[in-house]
Design an enzyme around this catalytic site. Structure first.
Site, mmCIF file in Angstrom:
data_model
loop_
_atom_site.group_PDB
_atom_site.id
_atom_site.type_symbol
_atom_site.label_atom_id
_atom_site.label_comp_id
_atom_site.label_asym_id
_atom_site.label_seq_id
_atom_site.Cartn_x
_atom_site.Cartn_y
_atom_site.Cartn_z
ATOM 1 N N CYS A 136 -2.090 63.416 69.763
ATOM 2 C CA CYS A 136 -1.417 63.917 70.966
ATOM 3 C C CYS A 136 -0.835 65.320 70.764
ATOM 4 O O CYS A 136 -0.936 66.176 71.652
ATOM 5 C CB CYS A 136 -0.331 62.948 71.410
ATOM 6 S SG CYS A 136 0.758 62.385 70.084
ATOM 7 N N HIS A 250 6.114 65.530 74.460
ATOM 8 C CA HIS A 250 6.194 66.280 73.204
ATOM 9 C C HIS A 250 6.435 67.761 73.509
ATOM 10 O O HIS A 250 5.867 68.312 74.455
ATOM 11 C CB HIS A 250 4.890 66.169 72.416
ATOM 12 C CG HIS A 250 4.660 64.827 71.793
ATOM 13 N ND1 HIS A 250 5.571 63.803 71.819
ATOM 14 C CD2 HIS A 250 3.580 64.344 71.101
ATOM 15 C CE1 HIS A 250 5.085 62.753 71.180
ATOM 16 N NE2 HIS A 250 3.876 63.058 70.738
#
Length: 345
Positions: A136, A250
């Site tokens: 990711c 994130h």
């Protein structure tokens, strides 16, 4: 090319997990042409129900006993050990597996794909009938790096990540919630510490995945190795990865050094032309995007663009993205869209 008339039989492996549920939601939202969707998970979850779109409920079936014959595409996110067994089994039955785990990413015969960056690599799926979804944190970074690399040639990347607990699955999210709640009632955080190596509530942990011999963690190694495989093997990457007490999304501070000179204005123009990139960068309060604001969004948001004058051709920027969507489910579905449209007849 067009999609196949009648649609595709699609299996979602790990359908009861965070990413599996997001895959089901994303397939429905993007109106992927399905003739049937099959939800698969472990025997413990068999019989449970999961949602597909606004009005469909799927009964979860047992992955262990499921026959993949006749399934066109599998979106797989059950964990690396499970995937190591069942992704090849599905591929052997003629299904093309888009695997979200770490198990196949560095296999030379398995394409590692971010559709905005290297969609041409999908053609290599015929070797193993498996396509790997990158990590990711790597996905959002290479989406932002691609237009800059095309324009100026990136030599070196130094990245510091601030990764949410959802990257560690539902258990990670539960641990943050329970520790935070416990602190307010004077319950020791250690009472709820199972997933992370140290207290995550009101803390930052500079440790994701296992430590390697050179002192890097495996998460940091992944970012370097995957960027080279996806974008350019000549790029040197140094990553510093930390877990932060954020549920979803994130964030990364990225510093690059390029072969060609670039002004800040030229870098902005390149980024504005990048597929999947949205710039929100105003030098004022609230003139940037944070993880809380990107939750549920598809794009990689870039802010805080500025020259790094300590090197000849340097630039720094901040980027955020929803790690469950672009960092996992959306990227997998986008791969499936290209695969179905351009390769599956």
């Amino acid at each position: 090319m067009a999609y196949r008339a009648g649609g595709y039989r699609v299996a979602v492996i790990g359908a009861t997990g965070n990413v599996g549920r997001e895959m089901l939601s994303t397939l429905a939202e993007r109106k992927f042409p399905v003739s049937e969707v099959i939800a698969l998970a472990s025997s413990r979850s068999a019989g449970r129900e999961v949602s597909f779109g606004e009005d469909q409920v799927l009964k979860v079936r047992d992955l262990e006993t499921f026959d993949f014959t006749g399934v066109d595409i599998a979106l797989s996110s059950p964990g690396a050990k499970v995937s190591a067994t069942h992704s090849p089994r599905a591929a052997a039955a003629g299904c093309v597996v888009i695997d979200n785990t770490s198990h196949f990413r560095m296999d030379r015969d398995v394409p590692l794909v971010v559709p905005e960056v290297n969609p041409q690599a999908i053609a290599g799926y015929t070797k193993r009938h498996i396509i790997a979804n990158p990590n990711c944190s790597t996905i959002q970074m290479v989406v932002a790096l691609k237009p800059l690399h095309d324009a100026f040639g990136i030599k070196r990347v130094v990245v510091s990540t601030y990764q949410s607990v959802s990257g560690a699955g539902k258990d990670g999210m539960d641990e943050l919630f329970n520790q935070t709640k416990g602190i307010y009632v004077n319950q020791p955080p250690a009472d709820f510490q199972q997933k992370f190596t140290k207290q995550i509530a009101f803390n930052v942990i500079p440790h994701i995945d296992i430590f390697m011999d050179d002192g890097a963690t495996k998460e940091e190694w992944k970012m370097a190795a995957e960027t080279c495989k996806i974008l350019d093997p000549a790029i040197k990457v140094h990553a510093n990865c930390a877990r932060v007490p954020v549920f979803v999304g994130h964030a990364e501070y990225v510093n690059i050094e390029t072969e060609k000179p670039m002004s800040e204005e030229a870098a902005r123009r390149a980024l504005k032309g990048g597929e999947g990139v949205i710039i929100v960068d105003h030098r004022a309060n609230e003139g940037y995007v944070t993880p809380a604001e990107c939750s549920g969004e598809d794009a990689v948001y870039v802010s805080r663009i500025r020259k790094d004058t300590t090197v000849e051709n340097g630039l720094s920027f901040w980027c955020v993205s929803d790690n469950l969507r672009k960092g996992a489910a959306l990227n997998a579905v986008q791969i499936a869209e290209v695969l179905a449209r351009d390769y599956l007849k």
